[in-house]
Design a protein around this motif. Sequence first.
Motif, PDB file in Angstrom:
ATOM      1  N   PHE A   1       0.894  -1.165   0.000  1.00 36.63           N
ATOM      2  CA  PHE A   1       0.000   0.000   0.000  1.00 36.63           C
ATOM      3  C   PHE A   1       0.925   1.205   0.000  1.00 36.63           C
ATOM      4  O   PHE A   1       1.399   1.637   1.039  1.00 36.63           O
ATOM      5  N   ASP A   2       1.236   1.699  -1.191  1.00 33.73           N
ATOM      6  CA  ASP A   2       2.204   2.802  -1.298  1.00 33.73           C
ATOM      7  C   ASP A   2       1.504   4.146  -1.136  1.00 33.73           C
ATOM      8  O   ASP A   2       0.424   4.363  -1.698  1.00 33.73           O
ATOM      9  N   TYR A   3       2.135   5.041  -0.368  1.00 35.47           N
ATOM     10  CA  TYR A   3       1.531   6.359  -0.159  1.00 35.47           C
ATOM     11  C   TYR A   3       2.533   7.488  -0.364  1.00 35.47           C
ATOM     12  O   TYR A   3       2.188   8.665  -0.282  1.00 35.47           O
ATOM     13  N   ASP A   4       3.791   7.162  -0.653  1.00 34.08           N
ATOM     14  CA  ASP A   4       4.803   8.204  -0.847  1.00 34.08           C
ATOM     15  C   ASP A   4       4.548   8.941  -2.158  1.00 34.08           C
ATOM     16  O   ASP A   4       3.801   8.475  -3.001  1.00 34.08           O
ATOM     17  N   GLU A   5       5.205  10.101  -2.331  1.00 32.20           N
ATOM     18  CA  GLU A   5       4.888  10.935  -3.500  1.00 32.20           C
ATOM     19  C   GLU A   5       5.297  10.298  -4.821  1.00 32.20           C
ATOM     20  O   GLU A   5       4.775  10.660  -5.856  1.00 32.20           O
ATOM     21  N   VAL A   6       6.219   9.341  -4.802  1.00 28.85           N
ATOM     22  CA  VAL A   6       6.700   8.774  -6.060  1.00 28.85           C
ATOM     23  C   VAL A   6       5.871   7.559  -6.476  1.00 28.85           C
ATOM     24  O   VAL A   6       5.404   7.477  -7.612  1.00 28.85           O
ATOM     25  N   PHE A   7       5.680   6.612  -5.586  1.00 21.12           N
ATOM     26  CA  PHE A   7       4.932   5.393  -5.936  1.00 21.12           C
ATOM     27  C   PHE A   7       3.498   5.387  -5.405  1.00 21.12           C
ATOM     28  O   PHE A   7       2.681   4.575  -5.840  1.00 21.12           O
ATOM     29  N   GLY A   8       3.176   6.248  -4.467  1.00 19.47           N
ATOM     30  CA  GLY A   8       1.818   6.252  -3.916  1.00 19.47           C
ATOM     31  C   GLY A   8       0.833   6.806  -4.937  1.00 19.47           C
ATOM     32  O   GLY A   8       1.048   7.885  -5.473  1.00 19.47           O
ATOM     33  N   THR A   9      -0.237   6.063  -5.202  1.00 16.39           N
ATOM     34  CA  THR A   9      -1.243   6.598  -6.128  1.00 16.39           C
ATOM     35  C   THR A   9      -2.256   7.422  -5.336  1.00 16.39           C
ATOM     36  O   THR A   9      -2.357   7.316  -4.114  1.00 16.39           O
ATOM     37  N   VAL A  10      -3.007   8.230  -6.065  1.00 14.72           N
ATOM     38  CA  VAL A  10      -3.684   9.366  -5.440  1.00 14.72           C
ATOM     39  C   VAL A  10      -4.660   8.957  -4.329  1.00 14.72           C
ATOM     40  O   VAL A  10      -4.665   9.546  -3.250  1.00 14.72           O
TER      41      VAL A  10
END
Length: 404
Positions: A229-238
């Motif tokens: 569950f990605d949330y960072d600005e690069v891999f996190g989706t909106v």
Amino acid sequence: MKVAVLGGDGYCGWATALHLAARGHSVAIIDNFVRRQLDFELGAQTLTPIRTLSERLNVWQQLTGQTIELFVGDITDYDFLSSTIKSFEPEAVVHFAEQRSAPYSMIDYKHAVYTQTNNVVGTLNLLFAIRELQPDCHIVKLGTMGEYGTPNIDIEEGFITIEHNGRTDTLPFPKQPGSFYHLSKVHDSHNIMFTCKIWGLRATDLNQGVVYGTVTDEVSMDEALINRFDYDEVFGTVLNRFCAQAAIGMPLTVYGRGGQTRGFLDIRDTVRCIELACLHPAKAGEFRVFNQFTEQFSVLELAETVKSVAGEMGLKVEIDHLPDPRVEAESHYFNAKHSKLRELGLEPHTLSGSLVDSLINIALRYRDRIDPSLFAPRVNWRQARNERNIRAVTKEQVLIKAAV
Ligand code: NAD
Ligand code: USQ
């Protein structure tokens, strides 16, 4: 069926590999773990505590008695990929194994070249290996809705019939991608279509929208099977980012006016779409395109929905409008067809039915793992060198120093 899942340690690939195995297909995962390396490079980690792939596979084996085969290696290495195809003899290959972040591809020259080399060469290797060793194998390739961009006309599923100077033809729908990553998908689509035509390969290009959520029946069976569950600005989706922000009371980061409209789908529909594509293969020589999403929303609509639903759960949520770090239309027409997977039997989940259990509750459960510094956008489309790059280099240097 015997299905090879390239990129089976990643977000879509892991959920898909388990879904296919649970339905009795014989599955092999092929991955080089580069995505886990990119998290180190960026100083980011998934919200959910994912386990090593070998631990995941052992737990799956213990729970179900099923063995998922594993081939560890880089698909840009032709000898590795061809020996894997030769050994496993797949009837279908599902190809997820690409660098999939638009911001990552826009960090600087090095990251743009890595993205396009990894994605285009990996796909070319697959096309050559299938032609040489398994020419009847169906290639199910993950493309992206972002290949089309945001034209001021309806988006068709792959092809459009055009009348021009009194003549008519059905041609690939025009492509206007918005990042070096999205461009890599366009290059792949052209290479795949060409090899279907000249060698008679069979392929389905799934132009997928933005995927959200982390829950599928199979990954929910045990904590050790949990998905990314990605949330960072690069891999996190909106949407994942908005739910993580809501969970810790940070304002939701809408870029610009928020009229950017995209197709979205629940990860549970991703895995079902892949299965449907595998069960209904393209014909020899056929290059098919399906638009793989279920609902469309603007970014601001998503933020308002998260704010309202999280508010009902007692969370106080505000919405921020940040200057858009990307070069993209902030309000535009968007109406994309997406009927072909429905015709094959897809019964979509809706965001309204998934938001609480598949997103907000997961974000709340793991909120202690959230690093708020990972939300701020640092990759700017207009700059050749980004702050992200400086941070990444520093992190790499630290890692190298530690290793020495
Ligand atoms: P991910 O980064 O979580 O997974 C990709 C996996 O591929 C990783 O495990 C990585 O280690 C592996 N990989 C990458 N390059 C490789 C190589 N050269 N050799 C072997 N393994 C390699 O990404 P994801 O979110 O699961 O996306 C999977 C695919 O779906 C991508 O092609 C992406 O473009 C597409 N897609 C994703 C989304 C989304 O919202 N996540 C939406 C549309 C399309
Ligand atoms: N956005 C915000 N705020 C944020 C993050 C994003 O407003 O905090 C906006 C972006 O500017 C963009 C939209 O949300 O307009 C979508 O961004 P995203 O990061 O969720 O998705 P994107 O970069 O488009 O990429 C993702 C996947 C990619 C896939 C693509 C499908 O990472 O692999 O190909 O979705 S699509 O968007 O249909 O091309």
